[in-house]
Design an enzyme around this catalytic site. Structure first.
Site, mmCIF file in Angstrom:
data_model
loop_
_atom_site.group_PDB
_atom_site.id
_atom_site.type_symbol
_atom_site.label_atom_id
_atom_site.label_comp_id
_atom_site.label_asym_id
_atom_site.label_seq_id
_atom_site.Cartn_x
_atom_site.Cartn_y
_atom_site.Cartn_z
ATOM 1 N N SER A 164 14.566 -44.207 -12.413
ATOM 2 C CA SER A 164 14.678 -44.968 -11.169
ATOM 3 C C SER A 164 13.395 -45.736 -10.926
ATOM 4 O O SER A 164 12.300 -45.156 -10.839
ATOM 5 C CB SER A 164 14.921 -44.022 -9.995
ATOM 6 O OG SER A 164 14.685 -44.716 -8.788
ATOM 7 N N HIS A 186 17.706 -47.613 -13.308
ATOM 8 C CA HIS A 186 18.407 -47.298 -12.053
ATOM 9 C C HIS A 186 17.690 -48.024 -10.915
ATOM 10 O O HIS A 186 16.487 -47.846 -10.708
ATOM 11 C CB HIS A 186 18.366 -45.782 -11.862
ATOM 12 C CG HIS A 186 19.065 -45.268 -10.649
ATOM 13 N ND1 HIS A 186 20.415 -44.999 -10.627
ATOM 14 C CD2 HIS A 186 18.598 -44.940 -9.433
ATOM 15 C CE1 HIS A 186 20.754 -44.533 -9.430
ATOM 16 N NE2 HIS A 186 19.659 -44.486 -8.673
ATOM 17 N N ASP A 242 17.539 -48.656 -6.940
ATOM 18 C CA ASP A 242 17.943 -48.133 -5.635
ATOM 19 C C ASP A 242 17.852 -49.217 -4.576
ATOM 20 O O ASP A 242 16.770 -49.668 -4.218
ATOM 21 C CB ASP A 242 17.032 -46.956 -5.255
ATOM 22 C CG ASP A 242 17.299 -45.738 -6.110
ATOM 23 O OD1 ASP A 242 18.457 -45.287 -6.135
ATOM 24 O OD2 ASP A 242 16.359 -45.240 -6.751
ATOM 25 N N MET A 276 18.394 -50.030 -0.775
ATOM 26 C CA MET A 276 18.502 -49.340 0.524
ATOM 27 C C MET A 276 18.368 -50.362 1.642
ATOM 28 O O MET A 276 17.532 -51.268 1.559
ATOM 29 C CB MET A 276 17.395 -48.300 0.675
ATOM 30 C CG MET A 276 17.320 -47.301 -0.473
ATOM 31 S SD MET A 276 16.103 -46.031 -0.121
ATOM 32 C CE MET A 276 16.012 -45.181 -1.701
ATOM 33 N N HIS A 279 22.377 -48.615 -7.582
ATOM 34 C CA HIS A 279 22.786 -47.543 -6.659
ATOM 35 C C HIS A 279 22.624 -48.103 -5.253
ATOM 36 O O HIS A 279 21.501 -48.232 -4.758
ATOM 37 C CB HIS A 279 21.901 -46.309 -6.891
ATOM 38 C CG HIS A 279 22.168 -45.185 -5.934
ATOM 39 N ND1 HIS A 279 21.299 -44.131 -5.774
ATOM 40 C CD2 HIS A 279 23.213 -44.939 -5.090
ATOM 41 C CE1 HIS A 279 21.789 -43.294 -4.862
ATOM 42 N NE2 HIS A 279 22.946 -43.766 -4.428
ATOM 43 N N MET A 325 22.674 -47.867 -1.565
ATOM 44 C CA MET A 325 22.642 -47.002 -0.375
ATOM 45 C C MET A 325 22.655 -47.921 0.833
ATOM 46 O O MET A 325 21.645 -48.105 1.520
ATOM 47 C CB MET A 325 21.392 -46.116 -0.422
ATOM 48 C CG MET A 325 21.522 -44.977 -1.432
ATOM 49 S SD MET A 325 19.924 -44.332 -1.939
ATOM 50 C CE MET A 325 19.521 -45.515 -3.207
ATOM 51 N N MET A 368 24.844 -36.829 -5.647
ATOM 52 C CA MET A 368 23.449 -36.841 -5.178
ATOM 53 C C MET A 368 22.943 -35.410 -5.108
ATOM 54 O O MET A 368 23.560 -34.551 -4.477
ATOM 55 C CB MET A 368 23.345 -37.485 -3.792
ATOM 56 C CG MET A 368 23.534 -39.001 -3.767
ATOM 57 S SD MET A 368 22.382 -39.919 -4.820
ATOM 58 C CE MET A 368 20.780 -39.455 -4.142
ATOM 59 N N GLY A 402 17.564 -41.585 0.020
ATOM 60 C CA GLY A 402 16.611 -42.289 0.874
ATOM 61 C C GLY A 402 15.197 -42.332 0.323
ATOM 62 O O GLY A 402 14.489 -43.307 0.549
ATOM 63 N N ASP A 444 21.286 -37.535 -9.381
ATOM 64 C CA ASP A 444 20.169 -38.352 -8.900
ATOM 65 C C ASP A 444 19.447 -37.605 -7.797
ATOM 66 O O ASP A 444 20.045 -37.290 -6.762
ATOM 67 C CB ASP A 444 20.741 -39.689 -8.383
ATOM 68 C CG ASP A 444 19.675 -40.636 -7.860
ATOM 69 O OD1 ASP A 444 18.483 -40.367 -8.061
ATOM 70 O OD2 ASP A 444 20.062 -41.658 -7.256
ATOM 71 N N GLY A 445 18.159 -37.341 -8.038
ATOM 72 C CA GLY A 445 17.315 -36.699 -7.031
ATOM 73 C C GLY A 445 16.743 -35.385 -7.526
ATOM 74 O O GLY A 445 17.499 -34.451 -7.824
ATOM 75 N N GLY A 446 15.430 -35.338 -7.652
ATOM 76 C CA GLY A 446 14.776 -34.092 -8.066
ATOM 77 C C GLY A 446 15.058 -33.700 -9.506
ATOM 78 O O GLY A 446 14.897 -32.536 -9.881
HETATM 79 C C1 DX5 Z 1 16.905 -41.389 -3.761
HETATM 80 C C2 DX5 Z 1 17.200 -42.313 -4.905
HETATM 81 C C3 DX5 Z 1 16.757 -41.827 -6.215
HETATM 82 C C4 DX5 Z 1 15.269 -41.599 -6.324
HETATM 83 C C5 DX5 Z 1 15.084 -40.358 -7.132
HETATM 84 O O1 DX5 Z 1 17.647 -41.726 -2.661
HETATM 85 O O2 DX5 Z 1 18.599 -42.549 -4.994
HETATM 86 O O3 DX5 Z 1 17.217 -42.663 -7.271
HETATM 87 O O4 DX5 Z 1 14.564 -42.634 -6.929
HETATM 88 O O5 DX5 Z 1 13.739 -40.027 -7.142
HETATM 89 P P1 DX5 Z 1 13.212 -38.651 -7.755
HETATM 90 O O6 DX5 Z 1 13.652 -38.612 -9.196
HETATM 91 O O7 DX5 Z 1 11.751 -38.741 -7.582
HETATM 92 O O8 DX5 Z 1 13.848 -37.552 -6.950
HETATM 93 ZN ZN ZN Z 2 19.368 -43.567 -6.790
#
Ligand code: DX5
Ligand code: ZN
Length: 220
Positions: free
Chosen positions: A8, A31, A33, A35, A64, A66, A135, A140, A173-175
C-alpha cells in the site's frame, strides 16, 4: 493459488510517489488507498493523482476506494486504468450493478468489508465479483494492529469460494506483516496488502519476497 503481494502506497512518501512505486516493482500490484474524509476520517488522493500514478507505475494498480457513493465515482478509476477497483459494501447502493460496470470497463471488481460487516450476503453473488477484501483493521489509517477476529470471516469466504468453483480472490488489508501474514494465508486469503510492513522495511524488495514466501507456504 499463488500468493499475491500488493504493497500500500499509503505508507510511501507522498512527495515521491513515482520513486516509491519504483521501489515495489517486484510486487504484484500497487495498492492505492483513496479516502474521502467522509466514509473514513482521513483524506488521501483522488482521480487526478490516480490517473498519473496509472501512467507511471511499473506494476498494475489495485484501487481501494474508501469513499461514499462509489456507484458514482468508482467507474472513473477503471477508466483511468486500474487493474482492479474495490469499493466498500457499506457505501454502495447497488453493488452488483457497480461490479458489472467495472468489469465492462475492463477492470476487476472487488467488494470490501469493514471488520464488522458480514460476508454472508455476498456469498450468493460470487459470480458477480472478482475479489472480496476482508478488512483486517478499521479502514482509514496505516500502522494499526491486525484484528484476529476477522480470521473466521476469511475462512468462511474461502470455503464458499472453493465450493463455488469460481476464481474469486480474497484480499486482506491492515496490519499484515511477517507476524500475521501466515495466519491470514492459512485462513484462505491469497492477496496481501501491506503498507507499513513494506515501506518501513530496511530492504523493501527483500521484505516483499519474505512476505510472499511466508504466505505461499499456506497457499490454498
Ligand atoms: C487502511 C488502508 C490500508 C493501509 C494498510 O485503511 O486500507 O491499505 O495502508 O496499512 P498497514 O499495512 O500499515 O496496516
Ligand atoms: Zn487499503
Amino acid at each position: 493459488m499463488a500468493a499475491l503481494i500488493a504493497p500500500s502506497i499509503l505508507s510511501a512518501d507522498f512527495a515521491n510517489l513515482e520513486r516509491d512505486l519504483g521501489r515495489i516493482a517486484d510486487a504484484d500490484y500497487a495498492h492505492v488507498d483513496v479516502m474521502d474524509n467522509h466514509f473514513v476520517p482521513n483524506l488521501t488522493l483522488g482521480l487526478p493523482i490516480f490517473e498519473r500514478l496509472a501512467k507511471v507505475s511499473p506494476i498494475p494498480l489495485d484501487a481501494h476506494l474508501m469513499i461514499e457513493n462509489p456507484d458514482r465515482w468508482a467507474p472513473a478509476f477503471a477508466e483511468a486504468g486500474a487493474a482492479s477497483v474495490t469499493f466498500h459494501a457499506e457505501a454502495a447502493q447497488a453493488p452488483v450493478r457497480l461490479a458489472r460496470e467495472l468489469r465492462k470497463l475492463g477492470s476487476r471488481a472487488g467488494v470490501a468489508l469493514r471488520p464488522a460487516t458480514p460476508v454472508e450476503p455476498y456469498l450468493d453473488l460470487l459470480a458477480e465479483i472478482d475479489m472480496i477484501l476482508v478488512m483486517t483493521v478499521e479502514p482509514g489509517f496505516g500502522g494499526q494492529s491486525f484484528i484476529e477476529g476477522t480470521l473466521p470471516k476469511i475462512r468462511r469466504a474461502r470455503e464458499a469460494v472453493s465450493e463455488s468453483g469460481l476464481d474469486v480472490w480474497i484480499q486482506v488489508d491492515g496490519g499484515v506483516s511477517r507476524e500475521t501474514i501466515e495466519r491470514a494465508a492459512d485462513a484462505g486469503a491469497n492477496v496481501f496488502v501491506a503498507g507499513s510492513a513494506v515501506y518501513g522495511a530496511e530492504d523493501v524488495p527483500a521484505e516483499i519476497a519474505t512476505l510472499r514466501e511466508l504466505a505461499s507456504k499456506h497457499s490454498h
